[in-house]
Write an enzyme that holds these catalytic residues in place. Structure first.
Site, PDB file in Angstrom:
ATOM      1  CB  THR A 160     -10.105  -0.461  10.379  1.00  0.00           C
ATOM      2  OG1 THR A 160     -11.177   0.502  10.401  1.00  0.00           O
ATOM      3  CG2 THR A 160     -10.703  -1.784   9.924  1.00  0.00           C
ATOM      4  N   GLY A 213       0.837  -1.207   0.000  1.00  0.00           N
ATOM      5  CA  GLY A 213       0.000   0.000   0.000  1.00  0.00           C
ATOM      6  C   GLY A 213       0.867   1.250   0.000  1.00  0.00           C
ATOM      7  CG  LEU A 217      -2.876  -7.470  -0.522  1.00  0.00           C
ATOM      8  CD1 LEU A 217      -3.883  -6.517   0.097  1.00  0.00           C
ATOM      9  CD2 LEU A 217      -2.307  -8.382   0.557  1.00  0.00           C
ATOM     10  CB  ALA A 229      -1.938  -3.396   0.270  1.00  0.00           C
ATOM     11  CB  ALA A 230      -6.859  -2.523   2.583  1.00  0.00           C
ATOM     12  CE1 TYR A 247     -11.160  -1.407   4.774  1.00  0.00           C
ATOM     13  CE2 TYR A 247     -12.409  -0.611   6.666  1.00  0.00           C
ATOM     14  CZ  TYR A 247     -11.213  -0.725   5.986  1.00  0.00           C
ATOM     15  OH  TYR A 247     -10.076  -0.145   6.505  1.00  0.00           O
ATOM     16  CB  SER A 303      -8.780   1.501   2.298  1.00  0.00           C
ATOM     17  OG  SER A 303      -8.738   2.590   1.404  1.00  0.00           O
TER      18      SER A 303
END
Ligand code: NAP
Ligand code: GDD
Length: 343
Positions: A126, A9, A60, A82-83, A150, A85
Site C-alpha cells: 500500500t 479477502g 490469517l 485479506a487485511a 497499519y 485494512s
C-alpha cells in the site's frame, strides 16, 4: 489447463473484482473467507459470481488453517488481499493489526515455502507505506515513512515478500497500490462514507450533514476494477517484482465532495476553518458537510501521489477510469441502492 487461484479477502472490495476477472479468464477461483456471525458474501452476490467460487475457511492468524488450504489446493496463484485494512482503526487496534497484516503474511509465505513453492504470490501492499512522503511523486525507490500501525505492519509484509523472493527463490510480487475505490468500497472509508451519506441526503431520507475529519488530505484515487488487472499482470511476468500502481493525479477530500455533489445538483462551497468548517450548497444554503475533530487521526498522511512509470513500461498499463467518472459511478450506485432501500 485450468489454472487455480486462491484469493484471500474474497469478501472485500478488491476480492470481488479480482474473482470476477479471474473467472472470466477461465480460472478456478478458491475464495478464502473467515466465518462470521452475519453474511459477508453480499458483494460477491451483487457481482453475480458467488455460486462460481469454491469457498475455503481461512483466518490469517491461524497458521494451521493456512497450511491446510495451501496443501489442499497447491494453487498456481495466491492473491493475499485479506487485511485489517482500515487505517483509522489501526490506531485503536495496533497489536491486532500488526498480527494480521504483518505476521499473517509471514504465515502464508512460510506455508508456501514448505508446501507449495511453485505457487506465485501477490501481496497487497500500500501507498500508506510512503506515509510522510519523502519524495513527490512516490515510486518504487522512494524511502518509506509509514504514519500508522497499519502502514508499519504492511511494510513488514512488503519486506517479507521481497525477502522470500530473494532468499528462497519464490515468485512473489508486492503491488504498492494507491487508494482505489468503487461502489463496493467499505462504508468506513471516506469516499464511500460521503457517497452513501449524500445519497440519503439527496433523496431526503436524512437531514444531518455528513461528519468528516481532515478535509485537506489528498489522495491518488483510482478505480478498483482497473487495479485488479495489474495484480494478475504482475504474476504473469518472468519473475516477481515490486510495482507502484496509481493514476498520477491527486485530489483533496474537498474536491471529492464537490465532484460528488455535482451529480446531486449541488454547488458546494466550503466556509469556516478547521473544526468550524462546513460544506454548503450555494443555491439552497443547505449544510451538507460538517467537520468533526473527533475524526482527525493521531498522525495523518497528508498527500499521496504515485508514479507508475515502471508498471506502464513493464506491464503495459494505464488507468482507464478518471476521477470525475469514479465519483459519478459511486454516487449513482448509492442513489440506486438508497432508492431500493438496500443502503
Ligand atoms: P477490504 O474491502 O477492507 O477487505 C478486506 C478483506 O480482508 C475482507 O474480505 C475481510 O474479511 C478480510 N480479512 C480481514 N481480516 C482478516 C483475517 N484476520 N483473516 C482473514 N481475512 C480477513 O479491503 P480492500 O479495499 O478490498 O483491499 C484489499 C487489500 O488491499 C487489503 O489488504 C488492503 O490493505 C490493501 N490495499 C487496499 C487499497 C485500497 O485503496 N482499497 C490500497 C492499497 C492496499 P471480512 O469480510 O470477514 O471482514
Ligand atoms: N475514513 C475516513 N472517515 N477518512 C476521513 C474522514 C472520515 O470521516 N474524514 C477525513 N478523512 C481522511 C482521512 O484522515 C485520510 O486522510 C483520508 O480521508 C482517506 O481516508 P480513508 O478513506 O480511510 O483511506 P486511507 O487513505 O486512510 O486508507 C486507504 O487507502 C490505503 C492506500 O493508501 C485504505 O484502503 C487502506 O487499506 C489503503 O492501504
Amino acid at each position: 489447463m485450468t489454472k487455480t487461484a486462491i484469493i484471500t479477502g474474497i469478501t472485500g472490495q478488491d476480492g470481488g473484482y479480482l474473482a470476477k476477472m479471474l473467472l472470466e479468464k477461465g480460472y478456478k477461483v478458491i475464495g478464502a473467507y473467515r466465518r462470521g456471525a452475519t453474511d459477508t458474501f453480499g458483494k460477491l452476490k451483487e457481482h453475480g459470481i458467488f455460486n462460481q467460487i469454491e469457498m475455503v475457511e481461512f483466518e490469517l492468524l491461524e497458521f494451521t488453517n493456512i497450511c491446510r488450504a495451501i496443501t489442499k489446493y497447491k494453487p498456481d496463484e495466491f492473491y493475499n488481499l485479506a487485511a485489517q485494512s482500515f487505517v483509522g482503526l489501526s490506531f485503536e487496534e495496533p497489536i491486532y493489526t500488526t498480527q494480521v497484516d504483518g505476521i499473517g503474511v509471514l504465515y502464508i509465505l512460510e506455508a508456501l515455502r514448505q508446501f507449495s513453492p511453485e505457487t506465485r504470490f501477490y501481496q497487497a501492499s500500500t501507498s500508506e507505506m510512503f506515509g510522510f512522503a519523502q519524495e513527490v511523486p512516490q515510486r518504487e525507490t522512494t524511502p518509506f515513512y509509514p504514519r500508522s500501525p497499519y502502514g508499519i505492519a504492511k511494510l513488514m509484509a512488503h519486506w517479507m515478500t521481497t525477502n522470500y523472493r530473494e532468499s528462497f527463490n519464490l515468485y512473489t510480487c508486492s503491488g504498492i497500490l494507491f487508494n482505489h475505490e468503487s461502489p463496493f468500497r467499505g462504508r468506513e472509508f471516506v469516499t464511500r462514507k460521503i457517497t452513501s451519506h449524500f445519497a440519503h441526503l439527496f433523496l431526503g431520507q436524512i437531514d444531518e450533514p455528513c461528519e468528516l475529519g481532515n478535509l485537506n488530505a489528498k489522495r491518488d484515487w483510482g478505480f478498483a476494477g482497473d487495479y485488479v488487472e495489474l495484480m494478475w499482470e504482475m504474476l504473469q511476468q518472468k519473475k516477481g517484482d515490486t510495482y507502484v500502481i496509481s493514476t498520477g493525479k491527486t485530489y483533496s477530500i474537498r474536491e471529492f465532495i464537490f465532484e460528488v455533489g455535482k451529480t446531486c445538483g449541488w454547488d458546494i462551497e466550503f466556509k469556516g476553518e478547521s473544526e468550524h468548517e462546513i460544506g454548503v450548497d450555494k443555491k439552497s444554503g443547505r449544510i451538507l458537510v460538517r467537520v468533526n475533530p473527533k475524526l482527525y487521526r493521531p498522525a495523518e498522511v497528508e498527500q499521496l501521489l504515485g508514479d507508475s512509470s515502471k508498471a506502464k513500461e513493464k506491464l503495459g498499463w494505464t488507468p482507464k477510469v478518471k476521477f470525475a467518472e469514479l465519483c459519478k459511478m459511486m454516487i449513482d450506485a448509492d442513489i440506486v441502492r438508497a432508492e431500493q432501500g438496500v443502503l
